[in-house]
Design an enzyme around this catalytic site. Structure first.
Site, PDB file in Angstrom:
ATOM      1  N   CYS A 183       0.805  -1.226   0.000  1.00 31.93           N
ATOM      2  CA  CYS A 183       0.000   0.000   0.000  1.00 31.93           C
ATOM      3  C   CYS A 183       0.840   1.280   0.000  1.00 31.93           C
ATOM      4  CB  CYS A 183      -0.941  -0.004   1.202  1.00 31.93           C
ATOM      5  SG  CYS A 183      -2.000  -1.462   1.266  1.00 31.93           S
ATOM      6  N   ASN A 217     -10.199   0.012  -0.975  1.00 36.27           N
ATOM      7  CA  ASN A 217      -8.749  -0.012  -0.810  1.00 36.27           C
ATOM      8  C   ASN A 217      -8.130  -0.577  -2.084  1.00 36.27           C
ATOM      9  OD1 ASN A 217      -6.076  -0.628  -0.193  1.00 36.27           O
ATOM     10  ND2 ASN A 217      -6.514  -1.395   1.846  1.00 36.27           N
ATOM     11  N   HIS A 258      -2.952   6.941   2.167  1.00 37.45           N
ATOM     12  CA  HIS A 258      -3.385   5.663   1.596  1.00 37.45           C
ATOM     13  C   HIS A 258      -4.842   5.435   1.975  1.00 37.45           C
ATOM     14  CE1 HIS A 258      -4.079   1.573   0.719  1.00 37.45           C
ATOM     15  NE2 HIS A 258      -3.968   1.154   1.969  1.00 37.45           N
TER      16      HIS A 258
END
Length: 315
Positions: A113, A271, A241
């Site tokens: 990520c 995500n 993020h």
């Protein structure tokens, strides 16, 4: 050693949208359960005929067009991804082939990520050293391909997409547009986020990640601002993020960016791992929520319990 700057950004998401109601028909969950815990409403899902390099190439093509840059002017392609199933050719080489970029250095970066901000820092360092003049930096992930669609705690989080940035060396005397990186990891806690097995599947220790992100990362993000000589209150935007709205909102508040637009693309995209930061940044630019020259904090975190952040100037 001259600095570098982002000259343009672009993003791409697959057409198929998976809603919370759709997920409720697949696993034991509900729209209320998902929204109350992670803040996500929808996510985009790529089909079997849409590989990671195709997502990446679409986003990169948009960034190149926005920059007015021809493929032949790019001498380094960097792709941040953790969902490249094949080991070779790597994603950067596949993207270069799709876009017709002749003879670039082609490098994949897997920091999950935090991949895009690691790749952006590496591109900045490369440009400062004079080893390249123009770099295409891409974050792209097809998280649906590694999702465990029977695990209601993780499958509700994940989406697919890509974001890209064209990064160039600054002209002589020009102020750098990418600040110093603040990066690191907590390797002894690396198992908190995993993509393992055959076939590979995503899993995480959600509470461990939440506690780490909300307690340890605010001070690191503030140090990132200090390294660039920017006060958090002077930031125009904060692009973290896009892991979970319940992480993003308290983290942004603790950083002290009281006047900043806070990217909340996770609500509509889920995500998307390495894609999440460039995807959210590109949307802010596209909507006109930030303008050229604005200071923006980019801060990635996640797998390996790695983190990397820098303050950039909006293209």
């Amino acid at each position: 050693m001259r600095g570098s700057r982002i000259t343009a950004v672009g993003h791409y998401q697959p057409a198929r949208v998976l809603t919370n109601e759709d997920l409720a028909g697949m696993v034991d969950t509900s729209d209320e359960w998902i929204r109350s815990r992670v803040g996500i409403r929808t996510r985009h899902i790529a089909g079997p005929e849409e590989p990671v390099d195709e997502l990446a190439a679409h986003a990169a093509a948009k960034a190149l067009a926005a920059a007015g840059t021809a493929p032949g002017e790019v001498d380094l392609v960097m792709v941040a991804t953790s969902t490249a199933i094949d080991r070779s050719p790597n994603m950067a080489a596949r993207v270069a082939a799709r876009l017709g970029i002749p003879g670039p250095a082609a490098i994949d970066v897997n920091v999950v990520c935090a991949g895009f901000t690691h790749a952006l820092a590496s591109a900045d360092h490369t440009l400062r050293a004079g080893a390249a003049t123009r770099v295409l930096v891409i974050g792209a992930d097809k998280m649906s391909e590694i999702a465990d669609w029977t695990d209601r705690t993780t499958c509700v989080l994940l989406g697919d997409g890509a974001g890209a940035a064209v990064v160039e060396a600054c002209a002589e005397g020009e102020e750098p547009g990418i600040g110093p990186v603040e990066w690191g990891s907590v390797p002894e806690m690396g198992n908190a986020v995993r993509i393992e097995g055959t076939p590979p599947r995503f899993a995480q220790e959600g509470q461990s990640v939440y506690r780490w992100a909300t307690t340890r990362l605010p001070a690191i993000a503030r140090r990132t601002c200090e390294r660039s000589g920017v006060e958090p209150a002077d930031l125009a935007a904060v692009v973290l993020h896009q892991a979970n709205l319940r992480i993003i909102e308290p983290l942004a508040q603790k950083i002290g960016a009281v006047n900043a637009v806070v990217a909340r693309d996770v609500v509509d995209s889920g995500n998307t791992s390495a894609a999440s930061i460039p995807l959210a940044l590109s949307k802010l630019v596209e909507r006109g929520e930030i303008t050229t020259g604005d200071p923006v904090l980019l801060f990635g975190f996640g797998g390996n319990l790695s983190y990397a952040g820098q303050v950039v100037r909006c293209p």
